[in-house]
Write a protein that holds these residues in place. Structure first.
Motif, PDB file in Angstrom:
ATOM      1  N   GLU A 326      30.702  28.546  26.035  1.00  0.00           N
ATOM      2  CA  GLU A 326      29.865  29.730  25.820  1.00  0.00           C
ATOM      3  C   GLU A 326      29.316  29.747  24.399  1.00  0.00           C
ATOM      4  OE1 GLU A 326      30.083  34.625  26.175  1.00  0.00           O
ATOM      5  OE2 GLU A 326      31.922  33.428  26.334  1.00  0.00           O
ATOM      6  N   GLU A 327      30.149  29.366  23.437  1.00  0.00           N
ATOM      7  CA  GLU A 327      29.681  29.333  22.050  1.00  0.00           C
ATOM      8  C   GLU A 327      28.518  28.367  21.895  1.00  0.00           C
ATOM      9  OE1 GLU A 327      32.477  29.639  18.657  1.00  0.00           O
ATOM     10  OE2 GLU A 327      31.774  27.625  18.127  1.00  0.00           O
ATOM     11  N   TRP A 328      28.632  27.183  22.493  1.00  0.00           N
ATOM     12  CA  TRP A 328      27.540  26.222  22.388  1.00  0.00           C
ATOM     13  C   TRP A 328      26.286  26.726  23.104  1.00  0.00           C
ATOM     14  CZ3 TRP A 328      26.311  22.620  19.202  1.00  0.00           C
ATOM     15  CH2 TRP A 328      27.313  21.996  18.450  1.00  0.00           C
ATOM     16  N   ASP A 329      26.447  27.410  24.216  1.00  0.00           N
ATOM     17  CA  ASP A 329      25.288  28.002  24.885  1.00  0.00           C
ATOM     18  C   ASP A 329      24.560  28.956  23.941  1.00  0.00           C
ATOM     19  OD1 ASP A 329      25.739  26.624  27.207  1.00  0.00           O
ATOM     20  OD2 ASP A 329      26.726  28.286  28.257  1.00  0.00           O
ATOM     21  N   ARG A 330      25.342  29.776  23.222  1.00  0.00           N
ATOM     22  CA  ARG A 330      24.739  30.729  22.286  1.00  0.00           C
ATOM     23  C   ARG A 330      24.073  30.001  21.118  1.00  0.00           C
ATOM     24  NH1 ARG A 330      23.636  35.880  23.998  1.00  0.00           N
ATOM     25  NH2 ARG A 330      25.383  36.633  25.286  1.00  0.00           N
ATOM     26  N   ILE A 331      24.758  29.004  20.568  1.00  0.00           N
ATOM     27  CA  ILE A 331      24.184  28.261  19.438  1.00  0.00           C
ATOM     28  C   ILE A 331      22.844  27.655  19.829  1.00  0.00           C
ATOM     29  CG2 ILE A 331      24.456  26.184  18.014  1.00  0.00           C
ATOM     30  CD1 ILE A 331      27.490  26.773  18.000  1.00  0.00           C
ATOM     31  N   LEU A 332      22.823  26.996  20.978  1.00  0.00           N
ATOM     32  CA  LEU A 332      21.593  26.313  21.385  1.00  0.00           C
ATOM     33  C   LEU A 332      20.489  27.280  21.774  1.00  0.00           C
ATOM     34  CD1 LEU A 332      23.240  23.368  23.345  1.00  0.00           C
ATOM     35  CD2 LEU A 332      22.106  23.266  21.107  1.00  0.00           C
ATOM     36  N   SER A 333      20.857  28.450  22.276  1.00  0.00           N
ATOM     37  CA  SER A 333      19.833  29.444  22.607  1.00  0.00           C
ATOM     38  C   SER A 333      19.234  30.073  21.356  1.00  0.00           C
ATOM     39  CB  SER A 333      20.417  30.539  23.503  1.00  0.00           C
ATOM     40  OG  SER A 333      21.326  31.352  22.791  1.00  0.00           O
ATOM     41  N   CYS A 334      19.979  29.992  20.233  1.00  0.00           N
ATOM     42  CA  CYS A 334      19.504  30.566  18.968  1.00  0.00           C
ATOM     43  C   CYS A 334      18.952  29.506  18.021  1.00  0.00           C
ATOM     44  CB  CYS A 334      20.646  31.308  18.275  1.00  0.00           C
ATOM     45  SG  CYS A 334      21.271  32.734  19.174  1.00  0.00           S
ATOM     46  N   ALA A 335      18.819  28.290  18.505  1.00  0.00           N
ATOM     47  CA  ALA A 335      18.383  27.179  17.665  1.00  0.00           C
ATOM     48  C   ALA A 335      17.047  26.642  18.164  1.00  0.00           C
ATOM     49  CB  ALA A 335      19.423  26.064  17.692  1.00  0.00           C
ATOM     50  N   ALA A 336      16.147  26.417  17.225  1.00  0.00           N
ATOM     51  CA  ALA A 336      14.874  25.779  17.545  1.00  0.00           C
ATOM     52  C   ALA A 336      15.036  24.268  17.453  1.00  0.00           C
ATOM     53  CB  ALA A 336      13.811  26.253  16.567  1.00  0.00           C
ATOM     54  N   PRO A 337      14.124  23.496  18.040  1.00  0.00           N
ATOM     55  CA  PRO A 337      14.161  22.044  17.826  1.00  0.00           C
ATOM     56  C   PRO A 337      14.180  21.726  16.327  1.00  0.00           C
ATOM     57  CG  PRO A 337      12.613  22.586  19.556  1.00  0.00           C
ATOM     58  CD  PRO A 337      13.045  23.894  18.958  1.00  0.00           C
ATOM     59  N   GLY A 338      15.061  20.832  15.937  1.00  0.00           N
ATOM     60  CA  GLY A 338      15.186  20.486  14.529  1.00  0.00           C
ATOM     61  C   GLY A 338      16.277  21.235  13.797  1.00  0.00           C
ATOM     62  N   THR A 339      16.896  22.237  14.439  1.00  0.00           N
ATOM     63  CA  THR A 339      18.003  22.956  13.811  1.00  0.00           C
ATOM     64  C   THR A 339      19.151  21.984  13.517  1.00  0.00           C
ATOM     65  OG1 THR A 339      17.499  25.107  14.770  1.00  0.00           O
ATOM     66  CG2 THR A 339      19.799  24.689  14.221  1.00  0.00           C
ATOM     67  N   LYS A 340      19.727  22.097  12.325  1.00  0.00           N
ATOM     68  CA  LYS A 340      20.824  21.224  11.906  1.00  0.00           C
ATOM     69  C   LYS A 340      22.165  21.925  12.091  1.00  0.00           C
ATOM     70  CE  LYS A 340      18.140  18.616   8.480  1.00  0.00           C
ATOM     71  NZ  LYS A 340      18.017  18.225   7.054  1.00  0.00           N
ATOM     72  N   ILE A 341      23.141  21.170  12.589  1.00  0.00           N
ATOM     73  CA  ILE A 341      24.486  21.706  12.830  1.00  0.00           C
ATOM     74  C   ILE A 341      25.486  20.770  12.166  1.00  0.00           C
ATOM     75  CG2 ILE A 341      26.170  22.395  14.574  1.00  0.00           C
ATOM     76  CD1 ILE A 341      23.814  22.704  16.542  1.00  0.00           C
ATOM     77  N   LEU A 342      26.271  21.319  11.237  1.00  0.00           N
ATOM     78  CA  LEU A 342      27.254  20.524  10.502  1.00  0.00           C
ATOM     79  C   LEU A 342      28.651  20.906  10.979  1.00  0.00           C
ATOM     80  CD1 LEU A 342      27.808  18.475   8.240  1.00  0.00           C
ATOM     81  CD2 LEU A 342      27.812  20.388   6.617  1.00  0.00           C
ATOM     82  N   MET A 343      29.454  19.899  11.350  1.00  0.00           N
ATOM     83  CA  MET A 343      30.796  20.122  11.898  1.00  0.00           C
ATOM     84  C   MET A 343      31.780  19.188  11.234  1.00  0.00           C
ATOM     85  SD  MET A 343      29.628  20.034  15.899  1.00  0.00           S
ATOM     86  CE  MET A 343      28.350  18.790  15.597  1.00  0.00           C
ATOM     87  N   ARG A 344      33.036  19.618  11.186  1.00  0.00           N
ATOM     88  CA  ARG A 344      34.136  18.758  10.750  1.00  0.00           C
ATOM     89  C   ARG A 344      35.226  18.822  11.814  1.00  0.00           C
ATOM     90  NH1 ARG A 344      31.873  20.609   5.816  1.00  0.00           N
ATOM     91  NH2 ARG A 344      31.722  18.972   4.239  1.00  0.00           N
ATOM     92  N   THR A 345      36.070  17.784  11.841  1.00  0.00           N
ATOM     93  CA  THR A 345      37.113  17.712  12.857  1.00  0.00           C
ATOM     94  C   THR A 345      38.288  16.897  12.334  1.00  0.00           C
ATOM     95  OG1 THR A 345      37.645  16.897  15.098  1.00  0.00           O
ATOM     96  CG2 THR A 345      35.933  15.723  13.905  1.00  0.00           C
ATOM     97  N   ALA A 346      39.464  17.189  12.891  1.00  0.00           N
ATOM     98  CA  ALA A 346      40.630  16.364  12.575  1.00  0.00           C
ATOM     99  C   ALA A 346      40.534  15.003  13.251  1.00  0.00           C
ATOM    100  CB  ALA A 346      41.911  17.074  13.015  1.00  0.00           C
ATOM    101  N   GLY A 347      39.716  14.896  14.281  1.00  0.00           N
ATOM    102  CA  GLY A 347      39.559  13.635  15.006  1.00  0.00           C
ATOM    103  C   GLY A 347      38.540  12.723  14.363  1.00  0.00           C
ATOM    104  N   LEU A 348      38.234  11.644  15.075  1.00  0.00           N
ATOM    105  CA  LEU A 348      37.338  10.626  14.531  1.00  0.00           C
ATOM    106  C   LEU A 348      35.962  10.630  15.192  1.00  0.00           C
ATOM    107  CD1 LEU A 348      39.890   7.663  14.283  1.00  0.00           C
ATOM    108  CD2 LEU A 348      39.251   9.323  12.512  1.00  0.00           C
ATOM    109  N   ASP A 349      35.747  11.524  16.172  1.00  0.00           N
ATOM    110  CA  ASP A 349      34.471  11.532  16.878  1.00  0.00           C
ATOM    111  C   ASP A 349      34.150  12.957  17.319  1.00  0.00           C
ATOM    112  OD1 ASP A 349      36.008  12.054  19.224  1.00  0.00           O
ATOM    113  OD2 ASP A 349      36.256   9.909  19.557  1.00  0.00           O
ATOM    114  N   VAL A 350      33.104  13.092  18.134  1.00  0.00           N
ATOM    115  CA  VAL A 350      32.642  14.418  18.565  1.00  0.00           C
ATOM    116  C   VAL A 350      33.058  14.724  20.002  1.00  0.00           C
ATOM    117  CG1 VAL A 350      30.717  14.540  16.958  1.00  0.00           C
ATOM    118  CG2 VAL A 350      30.394  13.446  19.196  1.00  0.00           C
TER     119      VAL A 350
END
Length: 389
Positions: A326-350
């Protein structure tokens, strides 16, 4: 899952939830904004949504002159911390701000707070009325940075080092002031075998220690499964990277937890006198919201050009996959093409990003992987920049 493991899992999750639900967790940001600003490319048309944490990096972003920075956190105490910093910028001098957050407190802080208290939102004033002693001189911990959940862990750790390893403690100033990469590596080579004894390994493996540091069980499990050396090997590698890689003379993240304070030369950008006026003038562009990211976006649909998600999605991926989707649905609905998203994780991939969201994102490992090696914090498994297609 065996019953004993289920019980241990529930206890760890309950402990983490209790700490995060009842405490100020982060008294300083634990992400390197120098990397953020290079990857995000903020400018006058940028509308940024960032997880508040301690608010340091949001203040840092104001230096790039974005149109707006919205700080969102489910823990109202984190927003109360940001509001105190905002009040000091708006109604105090630079030296007074520095007394609070550069020195970690002092005898004048109570009087300064009494003078500016009326400018705080009611919830923030109520919180600091109970906790302004965090900045009181002469207390056992002597610093704001040894309060809150992560601060308490740093305080206990530093006191154990002082009591049990005085030789190691005496070498820490040498490490922080190393004048060259060679000297830094030489000092750390002398420290490392003394540091990694049975006590240190035991502390690293305790869920209580990890919870105080803001690391939930899903991230611990992710580290154990993705790193060949498990949790202890991960921590050892990260500590070695931090203390032998980026220059310690400019690593304010580790300095503040090792000493309880910054220096004028080694501190976040928001604590540099040359930055004070610019940040103060741009404070109207910054707002704090106590909410989930999904809740905030439902009430404030944007559009936004940048999202800084820190590492909170590691927890959602394990505990609440429906909420993550649901969070990603909201993020993408509020983002235009070209919107940048920066993430960090304890893992090695997405892998934590739902496949439906990944199909709409383009990632740039050729940018993030080299910068990850220059990260002064050095505690994440990886960082990722995504652009909405």
């Amino acid at each position: 899952m065996p019953m004993t493991k289920k019980i241990a899992t529930r206890v760890q999750d309950a402990l983490f939830g209790s700490i995060h639900g009842q405490s100020l967790v982060y008294n300083t940001c634990w992400e390197d904004p120098r990397l953020d600003r290079r990857l995000l490319g903020l400018g006058p048309d940028s509308r940024v949504v960032v997880i508040t944490s301690a608010g340091d990096n949001a203040l840092d972003y104001l230096l790039d002159g974005p149109a707006r920075v919205d700080c969102v956190d489910v823990n109202f105490r984190q927003n109360a911390l940001l509001e105190l910093k905002r009040a000091l910028f708006a109604h105090a001098t630079f030296e007074e701000l520095y007394a609070f957050f550069g020195e970690g407190g002092g005898p004048a802080c109570a009087g300064i707070y009494a003078r500016i208290r009326h400018t705080l939102p009611a919830y923030a004033a109520a919180f600091w009325d109970r906790h302004i002693g965090y900045f009181r001189a002469g207390r056992l911990s002597r610093s704001f940075y040894y309060h809150g959940a992560s601060g308490l862990a740093a305080f206990v750790f530093s006191r154990l080092i002082s009591a049990l390893k005085p030789g190691l403690r005496r070498n820490i100033p040498r490490l922080l002031e190393a004048g060259s990469p060679e000297e830094q590596r030489r000092v750390f080579a002398a420290i490392e075998p003394v540091f990694w004894d049975r006590l240190s390994r035991w502390l690293v493996g305790r869920p209580e220690t990890m919870a105080l540091l803001g690391v939930p069980r899903p991230q611990i499990d992710l580290i154990r499964h993705s790193h060949p050396g498990g949790l202890e090997g991960f921590v050892r590698d990260k500590v070695r990277h931090v203390f032998t890689g980026p220059p310690m003379a400019e690593n304010y993240f580790w300095r503040v937890y090792l000493t309880g304070r910054y220096t004028r030369r080694c501190c976040p950008e928001y604590l540099k006198e040359s930055r004070f006026a610019a940040i103060r003038d741009r404070l109207p562009l910054l707002a704090a919201h106590t909410d989930t990211l999904t809740g905030f976006l439902a009430k404030n649909p944007g559009p936004y050009t940048h999202f800084v998600l820190l590492d909170h999605q590691d927890w959602l991926a394990s505990h609440a996959p429906a909420a993550l989707a649901e969070e990603w649905d909201r993020i993408l609905s509020c983002a235009a093409p070209g919107t940048k998203i920066l993430m960090r994780t304890a893992g090695l991939d997405v892998a934590f990003v739902p496949q439906a969201a990944r199909s709409r994102l383009r990632f740039f490992p050729e940018l993030t992987e080299p910068l990850h090696a220059a990260d002064r914090v050095g505690t994440y498994g990886s960082q990722h920049l995504a652009v909405v297609a």
